[in-house]
Design a protein around this motif. Structure first.
Motif, short mmCIF file in Angstrom:
data_model
loop_
_atom_site.label_atom_id
_atom_site.label_comp_id
_atom_site.label_asym_id
_atom_site.label_seq_id
_atom_site.Cartn_x
_atom_site.Cartn_y
_atom_site.Cartn_z
N GLY A 1 0.73 -1.24 -0.07
CA GLY A 1 -0.10 0.03 -0.03
C GLY A 1 0.82 1.36 0.02
N TRP A 2 1.89 1.16 -0.72
CA TRP A 2 2.70 2.45 -0.85
C TRP A 2 1.87 3.61 -1.25
N GLU A 3 2.04 4.86 -0.82
CA GLU A 3 1.25 6.23 -1.00
C GLU A 3 2.03 7.12 -1.72
N SER A 4 3.20 7.13 -1.60
CA SER A 4 3.84 8.33 -2.10
C SER A 4 5.27 7.83 -2.78
N LEU A 5 5.94 9.01 -3.35
CA LEU A 5 7.16 8.37 -3.93
C LEU A 5 8.17 8.34 -2.86
N ASP A 6 8.09 8.93 -1.73
CA ASP A 6 8.95 8.47 -0.62
C ASP A 6 9.06 7.12 -0.25
N ASP A 7 8.05 6.42 -0.39
CA ASP A 7 7.78 4.86 -0.37
C ASP A 7 8.78 4.06 -1.32
N PHE A 8 8.61 4.70 -2.56
CA PHE A 8 9.44 4.02 -3.60
C PHE A 8 10.75 4.18 -3.33
N GLU A 9 11.05 5.69 -3.19
CA GLU A 9 12.58 5.84 -2.75
C GLU A 9 13.05 5.10 -2.10
N ALA A 10 12.39 4.88 -0.86
CA ALA A 10 13.09 4.08 0.49
C ALA A 10 13.19 2.58 -0.07
N ALA A 11 12.53 2.03 -0.83
CA ALA A 11 12.67 0.52 -1.27
C ALA A 11 13.55 0.80 -2.20
N ILE A 12 13.91 1.69 -3.11
CA ILE A 12 14.92 1.65 -4.25
C ILE A 12 16.35 1.78 -3.51
N LYS A 13 16.11 2.58 -2.56
CA LYS A 13 17.54 2.71 -1.71
C LYS A 13 18.11 1.51 -1.00
N LEU A 14 16.99 0.99 -0.44
CA LEU A 14 17.45 -0.69 0.12
C LEU A 14 17.73 -1.68 -1.03
N LEU A 15 17.17 -1.42 -2.21
CA LEU A 15 17.79 -2.58 -3.11
C LEU A 15 19.15 -2.03 -3.58
N ARG A 16 19.43 -0.74 -3.72
CA ARG A 16 20.61 -0.32 -4.19
C ARG A 16 21.91 -0.62 -3.05
N LEU A 17 21.53 -0.45 -1.69
CA LEU A 17 22.47 -0.94 -0.96
C LEU A 17 22.84 -2.36 -1.11
N GLU A 18 21.62 -3.13 -1.45
CA GLU A 18 21.98 -4.83 -1.72
C GLU A 18 22.68 -5.11 -2.83
N HIS A 19 22.36 -4.30 -3.87
CA HIS A 19 22.98 -4.50 -5.09
C HIS A 19 23.47 -3.01 -5.78
N PRO A 20 24.60 -2.58 -5.61
CA PRO A 20 24.98 -1.25 -6.12
C PRO A 20 25.23 -1.59 -7.61
N SER A 21 24.66 -0.54 -8.39
CA SER A 21 24.75 -0.78 -10.16
C SER A 21 26.40 -0.34 -10.39
N PRO A 22 26.58 -0.93 -11.45
CA PRO A 22 27.99 -0.84 -11.93
C PRO A 22 28.24 0.59 -12.23
N ALA A 23 27.37 1.30 -12.68
CA ALA A 23 27.59 2.84 -12.95
C ALA A 23 27.87 3.53 -11.77
N ALA A 24 27.08 3.42 -10.81
CA ALA A 24 27.15 3.78 -9.44
C ALA A 24 28.80 3.51 -8.65
N GLU A 25 29.50 2.24 -9.02
CA GLU A 25 30.55 1.85 -8.56
C GLU A 25 31.57 2.68 -9.19
N SER A 26 31.45 2.90 -10.67
CA SER A 26 32.48 3.40 -11.47
C SER A 26 32.61 5.14 -11.11
N ILE A 27 31.44 5.68 -10.48
CA ILE A 27 31.60 7.11 -10.40
C ILE A 27 32.15 7.27 -9.00
N ALA A 28 32.02 6.19 -8.09
CA ALA A 28 32.42 6.35 -6.90
C ALA A 28 34.03 6.25 -7.08
N ASN A 29 34.56 5.39 -7.84
CA ASN A 29 35.81 5.20 -8.12
C ASN A 29 36.58 6.36 -8.80
#
Length: 158
Positions: free
Chosen positions: A130-158
């Motif tokens: 029952g997500w009701e706002s973009l904040d709910d989606f953003e929170a879920a996306i942040k959790l997914l990114r913590l578990e599986h960082p994208s290759p693009a994000a890793e290359s930017i960090a390096n």
């Protein structure tokens, strides 16, 4: 167990074997009254308690149909959905309960679906939780990114 031939209310188990899939037991029985032999198959029942108080038998097909909607347009096959439903059922049965709430079935779907397809997971979770706002989606996306960082994000960090 009533004898199917003479209706005698008892029978003797002669042999028991686990079925090929491991989900049932086949028993060979003999009636002490008439001596006839017959086979039975025993399975454990798993009931789902719905929000309205009604109970119904657990159904893998209901899981497949519910998740299929979230997987529309995604590279997910029918066999993937069948395996997901099997994993969910095994997970629930391993708890040892005979009755489970529908909400808990939905929770049991989330992790295998996340592993199968993250976009389908987001679709299913947004409706189910029952997500009701973009904040709910953003929170879920942040959790997914913590578990599986994208290759693009890793290359930017390096």
């Amino acid at each position: 167990m009533h004898c199917p031939f003479c209706r005698y209310p008892d029978s003797r188990v002669m042999d028991s074997r686990t079925a090929e899939d491991g989900s049932s037991i086949r028993r060979r029985r003999q009636c002490p009254e008439c001596g006839s032999r017959f086979s039975t198959t025993e399975t454990s029942s798993l009931m789902v308690l719905k929000r309205n108080g009604v109970t119904e038998a657990f159904s893998r097909d209901k899981i497949v149909n519910g998740v299929r909607k979230a997987c529309q347009g995604r590279p997910v096959t029918d066999s993937d959905l069948t395996l997901l439903a099997q994993a969910v059922e095994e997970s629930i049965r391993s708890t040892g309960v005979a009755q489970i709430e529908a909400h808990d079935v939905g929770l049991a779907i989330l992790e295998p679906l996340r592993k199968l397809d993250e976009v389908a997971f987001m679709r299913f979770a947004s409706v189910y939780q029952g997500w009701e706002s973009l904040d709910d989606f953003e929170a879920a996306i942040k959790l997914l990114r913590l578990e599986h960082p994208s290759p693009a994000a890793e290359s930017i960090a390096n």
